[in-house]
Design an enzyme around this catalytic site. Structure first.
Site, PDB file in Angstrom:
ATOM      1  N   SER A 191      42.413  33.137  41.988  1.00  0.00           N
ATOM      2  CA  SER A 191      42.306  32.427  42.848  1.00  0.00           C
ATOM      3  C   SER A 191      43.225  31.311  43.148  1.00  0.00           C
ATOM      4  O   SER A 191      44.030  30.822  42.782  1.00  0.00           O
ATOM      5  CB  SER A 191      41.445  31.953  42.579  1.00  0.00           C
ATOM      6  OG  SER A 191      40.692  30.812  43.860  1.00  0.00           O
ATOM      7  N   TYR A 242      35.158  25.485  38.466  1.00  0.00           N
ATOM      8  CA  TYR A 242      36.130  27.011  39.026  1.00  0.00           C
ATOM      9  C   TYR A 242      37.567  27.096  39.074  1.00  0.00           C
ATOM     10  O   TYR A 242      38.240  27.679  38.754  1.00  0.00           O
ATOM     11  CB  TYR A 242      35.287  27.041  40.382  1.00  0.00           C
ATOM     12  CG  TYR A 242      36.015  28.425  41.311  1.00  0.00           C
ATOM     13  CD1 TYR A 242      35.646  29.292  40.613  1.00  0.00           C
ATOM     14  CD2 TYR A 242      36.510  28.383  42.260  1.00  0.00           C
ATOM     15  CE1 TYR A 242      35.685  30.306  41.690  1.00  0.00           C
ATOM     16  CE2 TYR A 242      37.595  29.594  42.755  1.00  0.00           C
ATOM     17  CZ  TYR A 242      36.320  30.775  42.335  1.00  0.00           C
ATOM     18  OH  TYR A 242      37.023  31.809  42.694  1.00  0.00           O
TER      19      TYR A 242
HETATM   20  P1  NAI Z   1      30.481  38.068  44.996  1.00  0.00           P
HETATM   21  O1  NAI Z   1      30.018  37.329  44.940  1.00  0.00           O
HETATM   22  O2  NAI Z   1      30.409  38.505  46.161  1.00  0.00           O
HETATM   23  O3  NAI Z   1      30.595  38.838  44.089  1.00  0.00           O
HETATM   24  C1  NAI Z   1      31.013  38.825  42.073  1.00  0.00           C
HETATM   25  C2  NAI Z   1      30.079  39.838  41.870  1.00  0.00           C
HETATM   26  O4  NAI Z   1      29.919  38.998  40.159  1.00  0.00           O
HETATM   27  C3  NAI Z   1      28.647  40.304  41.498  1.00  0.00           C
HETATM   28  O5  NAI Z   1      28.805  41.923  42.093  1.00  0.00           O
HETATM   29  C4  NAI Z   1      27.984  39.933  41.068  1.00  0.00           C
HETATM   30  O6  NAI Z   1      27.016  40.183  40.477  1.00  0.00           O
HETATM   31  C5  NAI Z   1      28.984  39.495  40.134  1.00  0.00           C
HETATM   32  N1  NAI Z   1      28.699  39.153  38.385  1.00  0.00           N
HETATM   33  C6  NAI Z   1      28.780  37.844  38.976  1.00  0.00           C
HETATM   34  N2  NAI Z   1      27.997  36.855  37.071  1.00  0.00           N
HETATM   35  C7  NAI Z   1      28.357  38.129  36.813  1.00  0.00           C
HETATM   36  C8  NAI Z   1      28.043  38.269  35.345  1.00  0.00           C
HETATM   37  N3  NAI Z   1      27.616  37.105  33.976  1.00  0.00           N
HETATM   38  N4  NAI Z   1      27.939  39.607  34.777  1.00  0.00           N
HETATM   39  C9  NAI Z   1      27.942  40.864  35.419  1.00  0.00           C
HETATM   40  N5  NAI Z   1      28.555  40.803  36.870  1.00  0.00           N
HETATM   41  C10 NAI Z   1      29.074  39.320  37.054  1.00  0.00           C
HETATM   42  O7  NAI Z   1      32.737  37.580  44.500  1.00  0.00           O
HETATM   43  P2  NAI Z   1      33.823  37.681  45.263  1.00  0.00           P
HETATM   44  O8  NAI Z   1      34.090  36.643  46.286  1.00  0.00           O
HETATM   45  O9  NAI Z   1      33.809  39.212  45.636  1.00  0.00           O
HETATM   46  O10 NAI Z   1      34.775  37.412  44.375  1.00  0.00           O
HETATM   47  C11 NAI Z   1      35.136  38.401  43.433  1.00  0.00           C
HETATM   48  C12 NAI Z   1      36.335  37.382  42.428  1.00  0.00           C
HETATM   49  O11 NAI Z   1      37.070  37.036  43.274  1.00  0.00           O
HETATM   50  C13 NAI Z   1      35.857  36.047  41.533  1.00  0.00           C
HETATM   51  O12 NAI Z   1      36.377  36.567  40.461  1.00  0.00           O
HETATM   52  C14 NAI Z   1      36.194  34.889  42.711  1.00  0.00           C
HETATM   53  O13 NAI Z   1      36.093  33.830  41.679  1.00  0.00           O
HETATM   54  C15 NAI Z   1      37.488  35.941  42.949  1.00  0.00           C
HETATM   55  N6  NAI Z   1      37.879  35.266  44.254  1.00  0.00           N
HETATM   56  C16 NAI Z   1      36.814  35.177  45.727  1.00  0.00           C
HETATM   57  C17 NAI Z   1      37.383  34.830  46.993  1.00  0.00           C
HETATM   58  C18 NAI Z   1      36.611  34.718  47.786  1.00  0.00           C
HETATM   59  O14 NAI Z   1      36.967  33.557  48.999  1.00  0.00           O
HETATM   60  N7  NAI Z   1      35.804  35.446  48.125  1.00  0.00           N
HETATM   61  C19 NAI Z   1      38.651  33.515  46.888  1.00  0.00           C
HETATM   62  C20 NAI Z   1      39.611  33.713  45.510  1.00  0.00           C
HETATM   63  C21 NAI Z   1      38.786  34.290  43.919  1.00  0.00           C
END
Ligand code: NAI
Length: 220
Positions: free
Chosen positions: A115, A127
């Site tokens: 990120s 984070y």
């Molecule tokens: P999101 O919250 O929409 O999806 C994350 C997914 O990870 C969810 O389906 C959740 O159930 C799963 N997850 C969380 N904890 C878990 C666990 N203990 N075991 C198994 N699965 C688990 O988030 P998003 O935005 O799609 O994020 C994906 C990646 O991208 C993350 O690493 C986030 O930090 C990163 N990211 C997101 C940004 C954004 O603006 N949305 C920006 C930069 C990085």
């Protein structure tokens, strides 16, 4: 047929990445709390047995991540422990275990989702710490595994339209949205395209790299 494992694949960036790899013809295992490969990544000790059950993986996308939209004074021990496990310890353990088979086959690609929080101060301190850690372990594993024919790279997205961003502290999101060139949040599919490229098409000399997908929200 190549097999990919995508963590956090139930929604957001992970789901888009899994879809992109499936469209490219891979067999995709979608890991999340519920669903196809149901697993809670806070269980670090169980990861080796999980990988044993799943079998050979050619492409690993370490995408699952959590964010706690709270300041450091409000952080609970449970929140801190969870974010370090999911964002940092689980991907390291997945790479450690899955790369053993990749080394034997002298082939494999790993893409980690960092990120811009890796490079900037963050309202959720832990984070930012975990994402800086993702950049660090991407470089370390690229160094360990590159000589064995394995590529380990990362993407560093800016603000992307997912449930995670919806829950982020509004002051941080507002600040980022002032800077993005397109005047909109990034789409999960746009990050997925960068992940797909690193996972399938990036030439072998791209290793240990972090591809910024930031739309100007942060330029380094
Ligand atoms: P999101 O919250 O929409 O999806 C994350 C997914 O990870 C969810 O389906 C959740 O159930 C799963 N997850 C969380 N904890 C878990 C666990 N203990 N075991 C198994 N699965 C688990 O988030 P998003 O935005 O799609 O994020 C994906 C990646 O991208 C993350 O690493 C986030 O930090 C990163 N990211 C997101 C940004 C954004 O603006 N949305 C920006 C930069 C990085």
């Amino acid at each position: 047929m190549k097999t990919a494992l995508v963590t956090g694949a139930a929604r957001g960036i992970g789901r888009a990445a899994a879809d992109a790899l499936a469209s490219a013809g891979l067999r995709v295992l979608r890991l999340d709390l519920n669903g196809e490969v149901a697993y809670d990544l806070t269980d670090i000790a169980g990861i080796a047995a999980l990988v044993e059950r799943i079998g050979d993986i050619d492409v690993l996308v370490n995408n699952a991540g959590v964010q706690n939209a709270v300041s450091i004074d409000k952080y609970t021990d449970a929140q801190r422990e969870r974010i370090i496990k999911v964002n940092l310890e689980a991907p390291v353990e997945l790479i450690r275990v899955i790369s053993k088979g990749m080394v034997k086959r002298r082939s494999g690609r790993i893409v980690n989702v960092a990120s811009i929080a890796a490079y900037t101060p963050h309202t959720d301190l832990w984070y930012g710490v975990t994402k800086a850690g993702v950049v660090s372990f991407t470089r370390s594993f690229a160094t360990y595994l590159g000589p064995h024919g394995i590529q380990v790279n990362a993407v560093a997205p800016g603000p992307i339209d997912t449930p995670l961003l919806d829950k982020a502290q509004p002051e941080r999101v507002d600040e980022l949205m002032k800077r993005v060139f397109t005047r909109r949040k990034g789409r999960p599919e746009e990050v997925a395209e960068a992940i797909r490229w690193l996972a399938l098409d990036a030439p072998p000399i791209i290793n240990g790299a972090v591809l910024d997908v930031t739309d100007g929200s942060f330029i380094r």
